[in-house]
Design a protein around this motif. Structure first.
Motif, PDB file in Angstrom:
ATOM      1  N   VAL A   1      74.300  24.539  10.208  1.00  0.00           N
ATOM      2  CA  VAL A   1      74.069  24.482  11.656  1.00  0.00           C
ATOM      3  C   VAL A   1      72.567  24.413  11.884  1.00  0.00           C
ATOM      4  CG1 VAL A   1      74.442  25.612  13.876  1.00  0.00           C
ATOM      5  CG2 VAL A   1      76.153  25.848  12.051  1.00  0.00           C
ATOM      6  N   THR A   2      72.103  23.280  12.381  1.00  0.00           N
ATOM      7  CA  THR A   2      70.675  23.074  12.605  1.00  0.00           C
ATOM      8  C   THR A   2      70.360  23.231  14.082  1.00  0.00           C
ATOM      9  OG1 THR A   2      70.737  21.434  10.828  1.00  0.00           O
ATOM     10  CG2 THR A   2      68.745  21.535  12.166  1.00  0.00           C
ATOM     11  N   ALA A   3      69.379  24.088  14.373  1.00  0.00           N
ATOM     12  CA  ALA A   3      68.930  24.267  15.757  1.00  0.00           C
ATOM     13  C   ALA A   3      67.458  23.905  15.836  1.00  0.00           C
ATOM     14  CB  ALA A   3      69.151  25.703  16.205  1.00  0.00           C
ATOM     15  N   ARG A   4      67.111  23.099  16.813  1.00  0.00           N
ATOM     16  CA  ARG A   4      65.722  22.694  17.020  1.00  0.00           C
ATOM     17  C   ARG A   4      65.306  23.015  18.456  1.00  0.00           C
ATOM     18  NH1 ARG A   4      67.320  19.149  12.826  1.00  0.00           N
ATOM     19  NH2 ARG A   4      65.675  19.033  11.225  1.00  0.00           N
ATOM     20  N   GLY A   5      64.021  23.288  18.617  1.00  0.00           N
ATOM     21  CA  GLY A   5      63.532  23.692  19.928  1.00  0.00           C
ATOM     22  C   GLY A   5      64.067  25.057  20.331  1.00  0.00           C
ATOM     23  N   ILE A   6      64.122  25.970  19.383  1.00  0.00           N
ATOM     24  CA  ILE A   6      64.671  27.306  19.660  1.00  0.00           C
ATOM     25  C   ILE A   6      63.685  28.089  20.530  1.00  0.00           C
ATOM     26  CG2 ILE A   6      65.473  29.473  18.635  1.00  0.00           C
ATOM     27  CD1 ILE A   6      65.960  27.886  16.038  1.00  0.00           C
ATOM     28  N   ARG A   7      64.228  28.760  21.534  1.00  0.00           N
ATOM     29  CA  ARG A   7      63.434  29.632  22.401  1.00  0.00           C
ATOM     30  C   ARG A   7      63.813  31.078  22.059  1.00  0.00           C
ATOM     31  NH1 ARG A   7      65.625  25.583  25.274  1.00  0.00           N
ATOM     32  NH2 ARG A   7      67.179  26.958  26.257  1.00  0.00           N
ATOM     33  N   GLY A   8      63.250  31.545  20.964  1.00  0.00           N
ATOM     34  CA  GLY A   8      63.688  32.813  20.418  1.00  0.00           C
ATOM     35  C   GLY A   8      63.233  34.038  21.164  1.00  0.00           C
ATOM     36  N   ALA A   9      62.205  33.912  21.990  1.00  0.00           N
ATOM     37  CA  ALA A   9      61.664  35.087  22.663  1.00  0.00           C
ATOM     38  C   ALA A   9      62.327  35.374  24.012  1.00  0.00           C
ATOM     39  CB  ALA A   9      60.155  34.929  22.861  1.00  0.00           C
ATOM     40  N   GLU A  10      63.131  34.431  24.519  1.00  0.00           N
ATOM     41  CA  GLU A  10      63.782  34.676  25.808  1.00  0.00           C
ATOM     42  C   GLU A  10      65.042  35.516  25.614  1.00  0.00           C
ATOM     43  OE1 GLU A  10      64.475  30.686  27.090  1.00  0.00           O
ATOM     44  OE2 GLU A  10      66.502  30.589  26.251  1.00  0.00           O
ATOM     45  N   PRO A  11      65.573  36.111  26.673  1.00  0.00           N
ATOM     46  CA  PRO A  11      66.799  36.903  26.539  1.00  0.00           C
ATOM     47  C   PRO A  11      67.984  36.021  26.123  1.00  0.00           C
ATOM     48  CG  PRO A  11      65.670  37.401  28.605  1.00  0.00           C
ATOM     49  CD  PRO A  11      65.000  36.186  28.043  1.00  0.00           C
ATOM     50  N   TRP A  12      68.836  36.562  25.232  1.00  0.00           N
ATOM     51  CA  TRP A  12      70.055  35.890  24.778  1.00  0.00           C
ATOM     52  C   TRP A  12      71.248  36.767  25.176  1.00  0.00           C
ATOM     53  CZ3 TRP A  12      70.099  32.535  19.813  1.00  0.00           C
ATOM     54  CH2 TRP A  12      68.908  31.806  19.706  1.00  0.00           C
ATOM     55  N   PRO A  13      71.633  36.765  26.437  1.00  0.00           N
ATOM     56  CA  PRO A  13      72.688  37.682  26.880  1.00  0.00           C
ATOM     57  C   PRO A  13      74.040  37.426  26.214  1.00  0.00           C
ATOM     58  CG  PRO A  13      72.151  36.086  28.604  1.00  0.00           C
ATOM     59  CD  PRO A  13      71.107  35.957  27.557  1.00  0.00           C
TER      60      PRO A  13
ATOM     61  N   ARG B   1      69.703  45.187  14.870  1.00  0.00           N
ATOM     62  CA  ARG B   1      69.099  44.202  15.770  1.00  0.00           C
ATOM     63  C   ARG B   1      67.797  43.732  15.132  1.00  0.00           C
ATOM     64  NH1 ARG B   1      73.537  46.398  17.747  1.00  0.00           N
ATOM     65  NH2 ARG B   1      73.941  46.129  19.983  1.00  0.00           N
ATOM     66  N   ILE B   2      67.706  42.439  14.825  1.00  0.00           N
ATOM     67  CA  ILE B   2      66.517  41.866  14.201  1.00  0.00           C
ATOM     68  C   ILE B   2      65.767  41.009  15.215  1.00  0.00           C
ATOM     69  CG2 ILE B   2      65.620  40.548  12.252  1.00  0.00           C
ATOM     70  CD1 ILE B   2      67.234  43.080  11.473  1.00  0.00           C
ATOM     71  N   ASN B   3      66.354  39.905  15.576  1.00  0.00           N
ATOM     72  CA  ASN B   3      65.919  39.072  16.684  1.00  0.00           C
ATOM     73  C   ASN B   3      67.142  38.271  17.117  1.00  0.00           C
ATOM     74  OD1 ASN B   3      65.857  36.351  15.287  1.00  0.00           O
ATOM     75  ND2 ASN B   3      64.282  37.402  14.052  1.00  0.00           N
ATOM     76  N   ALA B   4      67.058  37.593  18.241  1.00  0.00           N
ATOM     77  CA  ALA B   4      68.260  37.005  18.834  1.00  0.00           C
ATOM     78  C   ALA B   4      68.941  35.992  17.926  1.00  0.00           C
ATOM     79  CB  ALA B   4      67.912  36.354  20.172  1.00  0.00           C
ATOM     80  N   ALA B   5      68.171  35.144  17.260  1.00  0.00           N
ATOM     81  CA  ALA B   5      68.772  34.123  16.396  1.00  0.00           C
ATOM     82  C   ALA B   5      69.463  34.760  15.196  1.00  0.00           C
ATOM     83  CB  ALA B   5      67.709  33.132  15.938  1.00  0.00           C
ATOM     84  N   VAL B   6      68.796  35.701  14.555  1.00  0.00           N
ATOM     85  CA  VAL B   6      69.395  36.390  13.410  1.00  0.00           C
ATOM     86  C   VAL B   6      70.590  37.219  13.849  1.00  0.00           C
ATOM     87  CG1 VAL B   6      68.986  38.143  11.625  1.00  0.00           C
ATOM     88  CG2 VAL B   6      67.254  36.395  12.083  1.00  0.00           C
ATOM     89  N   ASP B   7      70.475  37.902  14.975  1.00  0.00           N
ATOM     90  CA  ASP B   7      71.594  38.699  15.479  1.00  0.00           C
ATOM     91  C   ASP B   7      72.810  37.821  15.740  1.00  0.00           C
ATOM     92  OD1 ASP B   7      69.751  40.740  15.418  1.00  0.00           O
ATOM     93  OD2 ASP B   7      69.565  40.921  17.597  1.00  0.00           O
ATOM     94  N   SER B   8      72.576  36.582  16.154  1.00  0.00           N
ATOM     95  CA  SER B   8      73.685  35.666  16.450  1.00  0.00           C
ATOM     96  C   SER B   8      74.479  35.350  15.190  1.00  0.00           C
ATOM     97  CB  SER B   8      73.153  34.369  17.074  1.00  0.00           C
ATOM     98  OG  SER B   8      72.556  34.614  18.332  1.00  0.00           O
ATOM     99  N   TYR B   9      73.785  34.982  14.100  1.00  0.00           N
ATOM    100  CA  TYR B   9      74.552  34.646  12.902  1.00  0.00           C
ATOM    101  C   TYR B   9      75.125  35.885  12.242  1.00  0.00           C
ATOM    102  CZ  TYR B   9      70.765  35.396   9.355  1.00  0.00           C
ATOM    103  OH  TYR B   9      69.800  35.900   8.511  1.00  0.00           O
TER     104      TYR B   9
ATOM    105  N   GLU C   1      77.796  27.952  20.031  1.00  0.00           N
ATOM    106  CA  GLU C   1      77.856  28.438  21.413  1.00  0.00           C
ATOM    107  C   GLU C   1      76.779  29.473  21.700  1.00  0.00           C
ATOM    108  OE1 GLU C   1      81.784  29.866  22.109  1.00  0.00           O
ATOM    109  OE2 GLU C   1      82.684  27.860  22.170  1.00  0.00           O
ATOM    110  N   LEU C   2      76.401  30.241  20.681  1.00  0.00           N
ATOM    111  CA  LEU C   2      75.352  31.238  20.876  1.00  0.00           C
ATOM    112  C   LEU C   2      73.960  30.627  20.808  1.00  0.00           C
ATOM    113  CD1 LEU C   2      76.792  34.201  18.764  1.00  0.00           C
ATOM    114  CD2 LEU C   2      76.873  33.910  21.242  1.00  0.00           C
ATOM    115  N   LEU C   3      73.796  29.612  19.952  1.00  0.00           N
ATOM    116  CA  LEU C   3      72.486  28.989  19.781  1.00  0.00           C
ATOM    117  C   LEU C   3      72.158  27.973  20.871  1.00  0.00           C
ATOM    118  CD1 LEU C   3      72.683  28.260  15.936  1.00  0.00           C
ATOM    119  CD2 LEU C   3      71.329  30.058  17.027  1.00  0.00           C
ATOM    120  N   ALA C   4      73.151  27.222  21.323  1.00  0.00           N
ATOM    121  CA  ALA C   4      72.901  26.071  22.196  1.00  0.00           C
ATOM    122  C   ALA C   4      72.181  26.410  23.504  1.00  0.00           C
ATOM    123  CB  ALA C   4      74.219  25.347  22.481  1.00  0.00           C
ATOM    124  N   PRO C   5      72.520  27.516  24.201  1.00  0.00           N
ATOM    125  CA  PRO C   5      71.815  27.789  25.456  1.00  0.00           C
ATOM    126  C   PRO C   5      70.329  28.069  25.283  1.00  0.00           C
ATOM    127  CG  PRO C   5      73.861  29.053  25.312  1.00  0.00           C
ATOM    128  CD  PRO C   5      73.596  28.496  23.960  1.00  0.00           C
TER     129      PRO C   5
END
Length: 233
Positions: free
Chosen positions: A22-34, A98-106, A210-214
């Protein structure tokens, strides 16, 4: 682009290997990931209520990884597959780290589906990523220990690129160099199975998307297996 290659020797030894890339580009990792927060909180609530528990080594999804670890010379009760270690921690403590939003997602998708997962910051990857057997001469710097250097033993399954080892014991631990942080803008996420796939992997990959795309400019999913042993990501 980066390519990921399943070495023929690993494909032969583990013919049911299938990996969602699963490749994600243009990640906005610092914004809230509700969405990710909600998924994790639901998992923790279901565990507390006794309606769900993480898969353990009695589950075939974990057991197959224990068998694989033994096959390449690693004791899986001392050095556990990532999903096994994460599930045990969750069952004991009642919460996911809890690490960061992207890591928490996977992590959430991994423990929910009993599938090992990991991720690489693509900006730090050097050349092609190969899943192969170590020859004993490679170097590995563990996540969180930037001054440490380990040498995987010959025959151990590793991910590696031109600069060194990216994971040890297939999926036990990631390298510090390619860790995903809040500042990472391009990342490759992996979900892995060693069982005949009946749609579970695709379902789990869909949940991760679904978690990464927004919070990404674009997300794509590709699959790696012995029949499609090299994939561009």
């Amino acid at each position: 682009m980066t390519s990921v290659h399943l070495h023929p020797a690993v494909a032969e030894a583990f013919p049911d290997t299938r990996i969602a890339l699963v490749t994600a580009r243009g990640i906005r990792g610092a914004e809230p990931w509700p969405e990710t927060v909600a998924v994790i909180e639901r998992l923790e609530r279901e565990l507390a209520e006794g309606v769900w528990r993480p898969a353990d080594e009695g589950d075939s999804r974990i057991g197959v990884w224990h068998a694989a670890y033994r096959a390449f010379g690693t004791n899986p009760r001392r050095v556990r597959p990532s999903v096994d270690a994460l599930g045990r921690r969750l069952a004991k403590q009642g919460v996911l780290p809890r690490i960061n939003a992207a890591v928490d997602s996977y992590n959430a998708v991994s423990v929910r589906h009993g599938l090992p997962a990991g991720a690489f910051n693509l900006a730090a990857v050097d050349g092609e990523v190969v899943i192969g057997f170590a020859d004993g001469g490679e170097e590995f710097t563990p996540l969180g220990e930037p001054e440490a250097v380990e040498r995987p033993k010959a025959g151990e399954v590793i991910y590696r690129d031109a600069a060194g080892v990216l994971t040890r014991h297939w999926n036990h631990r990631d390298a510090h160099r390619t860790r995903v942080t809040e500042q990472s803008v391009e990342a490759l996420f992996l979900l892995e199975t060693l069982q005949p796939d009946e749609g579970q992997l695709a379902f789990a990959a869909g949940e991760l998307v679904e978690l990464l795309a927004p919070h990404s400019a674009g997300v794509a999913v590709r699959y790696l297996d012995p029949g499609q042993a090299r994939v561009e990501v």
